[in-house]
Design a protein around this motif. Sequence first.
Motif, PDB file in Angstrom:
ATOM      1  N   CYS A 340      14.846 -15.894  12.968  1.00  0.00           N
ATOM      2  CA  CYS A 340      13.391 -15.728  12.968  1.00  0.00           C
ATOM      3  C   CYS A 340      12.707 -16.894  12.260  1.00  0.00           C
ATOM      4  O   CYS A 340      11.705 -17.434  12.742  1.00  0.00           O
ATOM      5  CB  CYS A 340      13.001 -14.422  12.269  1.00  0.00           C
ATOM      6  N   ALA A 341      13.270 -17.261  11.101  1.00  0.00           N
ATOM      7  CA  ALA A 341      12.650 -18.319  10.302  1.00  0.00           C
ATOM      8  C   ALA A 341      12.806 -19.696  10.930  1.00  0.00           C
ATOM      9  O   ALA A 341      11.900 -20.532  10.859  1.00  0.00           O
ATOM     10  CB  ALA A 341      13.252 -18.307   8.893  1.00  0.00           C
ATOM     11  N   GLU A 342      13.951 -19.930  11.574  1.00  0.00           N
ATOM     12  CA  GLU A 342      14.261 -21.274  12.057  1.00  0.00           C
ATOM     13  C   GLU A 342      13.903 -21.514  13.523  1.00  0.00           C
ATOM     14  O   GLU A 342      13.598 -22.652  13.904  1.00  0.00           O
ATOM     15  CB  GLU A 342      15.753 -21.553  11.856  1.00  0.00           C
ATOM     16  N   ARG A 343      13.932 -20.467  14.340  1.00  0.00           N
ATOM     17  CA  ARG A 343      13.800 -20.694  15.777  1.00  0.00           C
ATOM     18  C   ARG A 343      12.622 -19.961  16.438  1.00  0.00           C
ATOM     19  O   ARG A 343      12.345 -20.196  17.604  1.00  0.00           O
ATOM     20  CB  ARG A 343      15.107 -20.266  16.480  1.00  0.00           C
ATOM     21  N   SER A 344      11.990 -19.043  15.730  1.00  0.00           N
ATOM     22  CA  SER A 344      10.858 -18.322  16.325  1.00  0.00           C
ATOM     23  C   SER A 344       9.562 -18.755  15.657  1.00  0.00           C
ATOM     24  O   SER A 344       9.566 -19.351  14.579  1.00  0.00           O
ATOM     25  CB  SER A 344      11.029 -16.808  16.169  1.00  0.00           C
ATOM     26  N   ASN A 345       8.472 -18.425  16.298  1.00  0.00           N
ATOM     27  CA  ASN A 345       7.152 -18.709  15.735  1.00  0.00           C
ATOM     28  C   ASN A 345       6.487 -17.438  15.197  1.00  0.00           C
ATOM     29  O   ASN A 345       5.293 -17.433  14.917  1.00  0.00           O
ATOM     30  CB  ASN A 345       6.245 -19.327  16.810  1.00  0.00           C
ATOM     31  N   ALA A 346       7.263 -16.400  15.081  1.00  0.00           N
ATOM     32  CA  ALA A 346       6.710 -15.117  14.654  1.00  0.00           C
ATOM     33  C   ALA A 346       6.286 -15.169  13.185  1.00  0.00           C
ATOM     34  O   ALA A 346       6.992 -15.743  12.349  1.00  0.00           O
ATOM     35  CB  ALA A 346       7.729 -14.008  14.858  1.00  0.00           C
ATOM     36  N   PRO A 347       5.140 -14.589  12.844  1.00  0.00           N
ATOM     37  CA  PRO A 347       4.717 -14.523  11.440  1.00  0.00           C
ATOM     38  C   PRO A 347       5.718 -13.740  10.608  1.00  0.00           C
ATOM     39  O   PRO A 347       6.459 -12.895  11.109  1.00  0.00           O
ATOM     40  CB  PRO A 347       3.376 -13.782  11.515  1.00  0.00           C
ATOM     41  N   ARG A 348       5.718 -13.991   9.323  1.00  0.00           N
ATOM     42  CA  ARG A 348       6.662 -13.355   8.417  1.00  0.00           C
ATOM     43  C   ARG A 348       6.576 -11.831   8.486  1.00  0.00           C
ATOM     44  O   ARG A 348       7.600 -11.148   8.497  1.00  0.00           O
ATOM     45  CB  ARG A 348       6.394 -13.824   6.978  1.00  0.00           C
ATOM     46  N   GLU A 349       5.348 -11.287   8.534  1.00  0.00           N
ATOM     47  CA  GLU A 349       5.225  -9.835   8.516  1.00  0.00           C
ATOM     48  C   GLU A 349       5.838  -9.190   9.753  1.00  0.00           C
ATOM     49  O   GLU A 349       6.368  -8.077   9.696  1.00  0.00           O
ATOM     50  CB  GLU A 349       3.754  -9.412   8.366  1.00  0.00           C
ATOM     51  N   VAL A 350       5.814  -9.888  10.890  1.00  0.00           N
ATOM     52  CA  VAL A 350       6.435  -9.369  12.106  1.00  0.00           C
ATOM     53  C   VAL A 350       7.950  -9.330  11.934  1.00  0.00           C
ATOM     54  O   VAL A 350       8.607  -8.344  12.288  1.00  0.00           O
ATOM     55  CB  VAL A 350       6.048 -10.219  13.329  1.00  0.00           C
ATOM     56  N   CYS A 351       8.497 -10.391  11.388  1.00  0.00           N
ATOM     57  CA  CYS A 351       9.949 -10.455  11.173  1.00  0.00           C
ATOM     58  C   CYS A 351      10.411  -9.386  10.189  1.00  0.00           C
ATOM     59  O   CYS A 351      11.454  -8.745  10.394  1.00  0.00           O
ATOM     60  CB  CYS A 351      10.335 -11.838  10.654  1.00  0.00           C
ATOM     61  N   GLU A 352       9.640  -9.181   9.120  1.00  0.00           N
ATOM     62  CA  GLU A 352      10.017  -8.186   8.122  1.00  0.00           C
ATOM     63  C   GLU A 352       9.918  -6.769   8.682  1.00  0.00           C
ATOM     64  O   GLU A 352      10.767  -5.916   8.405  1.00  0.00           O
ATOM     65  CB  GLU A 352       9.125  -8.327   6.883  1.00  0.00           C
ATOM     66  N   LEU A 353       8.923  -6.515   9.487  1.00  0.00           N
ATOM     67  CA  LEU A 353       8.793  -5.190  10.097  1.00  0.00           C
ATOM     68  C   LEU A 353       9.903  -4.935  11.110  1.00  0.00           C
ATOM     69  O   LEU A 353      10.324  -3.790  11.299  1.00  0.00           O
ATOM     70  CB  LEU A 353       7.427  -5.055  10.772  1.00  0.00           C
ATOM     71  N   ALA A 354      10.378  -5.988  11.755  1.00  0.00           N
ATOM     72  CA  ALA A 354      11.497  -5.830  12.682  1.00  0.00           C
ATOM     73  C   ALA A 354      12.745  -5.340  11.954  1.00  0.00           C
ATOM     74  O   ALA A 354      13.595  -4.658  12.532  1.00  0.00           O
ATOM     75  CB  ALA A 354      11.787  -7.149  13.395  1.00  0.00           C
ATOM     76  N   LEU A 355      12.859  -5.662  10.669  1.00  0.00           N
ATOM     77  CA  LEU A 355      13.983  -5.226   9.845  1.00  0.00           C
ATOM     78  C   LEU A 355      13.670  -3.939   9.082  1.00  0.00           C
ATOM     79  O   LEU A 355      14.465  -3.493   8.263  1.00  0.00           O
ATOM     80  CB  LEU A 355      14.349  -6.328   8.845  1.00  0.00           C
ATOM     81  N   ALA A 356      12.493  -3.374   9.361  1.00  0.00           N
ATOM     82  CA  ALA A 356      12.053  -2.137   8.687  1.00  0.00           C
ATOM     83  C   ALA A 356      11.922  -2.343   7.186  1.00  0.00           C
ATOM     84  O   ALA A 356      12.154  -1.416   6.398  1.00  0.00           O
ATOM     85  CB  ALA A 356      12.988  -0.971   8.987  1.00  0.00           C
ATOM     86  N   HIS A 357      11.554  -3.560   6.767  1.00  0.00           N
ATOM     87  CA  HIS A 357      11.312  -3.817   5.361  1.00  0.00           C
ATOM     88  C   HIS A 357       9.899  -3.391   5.007  1.00  0.00           C
ATOM     89  O   HIS A 357       8.961  -3.610   5.779  1.00  0.00           O
ATOM     90  CB  HIS A 357      11.497  -5.304   5.037  1.00  0.00           C
ATOM     91  N   VAL A 358       9.732  -2.794   3.834  1.00  0.00           N
ATOM     92  CA  VAL A 358       8.427  -2.346   3.375  1.00  0.00           C
ATOM     93  C   VAL A 358       7.743  -3.477   2.636  1.00  0.00           C
ATOM     94  O   VAL A 358       8.367  -4.187   1.833  1.00  0.00           O
ATOM     95  CB  VAL A 358       8.566  -1.115   2.449  1.00  0.00           C
ATOM     96  N   ASN A 359       6.469  -3.658   2.901  1.00  0.00           N
ATOM     97  CA  ASN A 359       5.692  -4.707   2.245  1.00  0.00           C
ATOM     98  C   ASN A 359       5.640  -4.447   0.744  1.00  0.00           C
ATOM     99  O   ASN A 359       5.172  -3.396   0.297  1.00  0.00           O
ATOM    100  CB  ASN A 359       4.267  -4.728   2.826  1.00  0.00           C
ATOM    101  N   ALA A 360       6.119  -5.405  -0.041  1.00  0.00           N
ATOM    102  CA  ALA A 360       6.146  -5.238  -1.500  1.00  0.00           C
ATOM    103  C   ALA A 360       4.772  -5.395  -2.119  1.00  0.00           C
ATOM    104  O   ALA A 360       4.533  -4.970  -3.253  1.00  0.00           O
ATOM    105  CB  ALA A 360       7.110  -6.260  -2.126  1.00  0.00           C
ATOM    106  N   ASP A 361       3.837  -6.037  -1.396  1.00  0.00           N
ATOM    107  CA  ASP A 361       2.472  -6.212  -1.887  1.00  0.00           C
ATOM    108  C   ASP A 361       1.685  -4.944  -1.581  1.00  0.00           C
ATOM    109  O   ASP A 361       1.304  -4.687  -0.442  1.00  0.00           O
ATOM    110  CB  ASP A 361       1.826  -7.426  -1.214  1.00  0.00           C
ATOM    111  N   ARG A 362       1.425  -4.122  -2.583  1.00  0.00           N
ATOM    112  CA  ARG A 362       0.792  -2.827  -2.350  1.00  0.00           C
ATOM    113  C   ARG A 362      -0.619  -2.962  -1.795  1.00  0.00           C
ATOM    114  O   ARG A 362      -1.063  -2.151  -0.986  1.00  0.00           O
ATOM    115  CB  ARG A 362       0.769  -2.023  -3.651  1.00  0.00           C
ATOM    116  N   VAL A 363      -1.342  -3.977  -2.265  1.00  0.00           N
ATOM    117  CA  VAL A 363      -2.710  -4.164  -1.775  1.00  0.00           C
ATOM    118  C   VAL A 363      -2.698  -4.534  -0.306  1.00  0.00           C
ATOM    119  O   VAL A 363      -3.419  -3.966   0.511  1.00  0.00           O
ATOM    120  CB  VAL A 363      -3.431  -5.254  -2.601  1.00  0.00           C
TER     121      VAL A 363
END
Length: 392
Positions: A340-363
């Motif tokens: 995702c980081a090296e070969r795609s143009n997807a924003p970070r939040e899209v990549c993290e959601l694909a892994l079912a990671h929860v946003n650590a920034d509560r706001v």
Amino acid sequence: MDKKRHLSAAFVKGVRHSGKPYGPDKCYDQHGLILRVTPTGGKQWIWRGTIHGKRLDLGLGGWPYVSLSEARQAAFDYRKLARAGGDPRSLRSGQDVPTFADAAKTVIGIHEPGWKDGGKTAAQWRASLRDYAMPRLGKMRVTEISTSDVMAVLLPIWNEKRETARRVRQRIGAIMKWAVAQGYRQDNPAGDAIGAALPKNGVAKKHHRALPHAKVADAIGTIRASRAHWATVAALEYLILTASRSGEVRKARWDEVDLDTATWTVPADRMKMQREHRVPLSDKALQILAEARKWSDGTGFIFPSVTGRPLSDNTLSKLLRERGIQAVVHGFRSSFRDWCAERSNAPREVCELALAHVNADRVEAAYMRSDLFERRRTLMQSWADYISKATV
């Protein structure tokens, strides 16, 4: 809340937390007796006094298991002994204060129903505490354990087994927090103070073994060429395509899949963060499901073992080892994230959601209500296209 009154049984029964964001409320009585009322509704009795020149808070138990009259009598006895030069802690009987071993058993029992991994986490807790904490702490009362005792457990393994030591400290801390909540003590000896005292140097944290993303396609080819059971092969490829965790795939059921919308919905009780997770299915993932449907055995599992039960956690790992693939099952999520980081143009939040990671920034998380599903669909199809050369 009036803090300078003598308490009554009716007041103790009816008192509620004030709602102020400053931790527990304190209601004062005679002889150093304090009733702590927590925001969650808990009520603990505390005796506050001076022992050999040092002010201490000692837990007397929680209401309603300890009544006002019982707590008041204990506070009177504590103050009387302290004023005579004695130590009130000597009055605490073994029946009142659990040992660390007993407390550990209780805490594991409390959490085990919420660990949705077939007892694996509970077994890890018991094994690590048995091997490292129990020899020193097991027979000690939870009131007797000090920071130096916890240090004695951790220091021998801190540099050589840093991750193990970190987990042991975390588990000791959870047990001590339970002791605080029960009114047995007021501090956590595995808390911040010990963190500052432990050495900062030592072995680096080890990450899951993972393949470079460029080698994932060849790995899939190797897996497909094996003579492993069809469900093992299909589950592993499906796991790679969806960037999912092992338990999510091994226990996947047909009623979680909507073929019309090409969506797999993993229920919350099988997700690490206990939140339902929608997974967009690529064309290749749908092909795997179509093949799996031909082998359906009526159990409802998409990838059943030969016994009709879910595949075991070791089944997928064993296939990787036997075929000489230098990665662990969980490592394919890292391969996907690196791609995702090296070969795609997807924003970070899209990549993290694909892994079912929860946003650590509560706001930020409070304002972002979408799971960016359609953008993830595009990303997962691109990932599938990238590794598809293994099956052409």
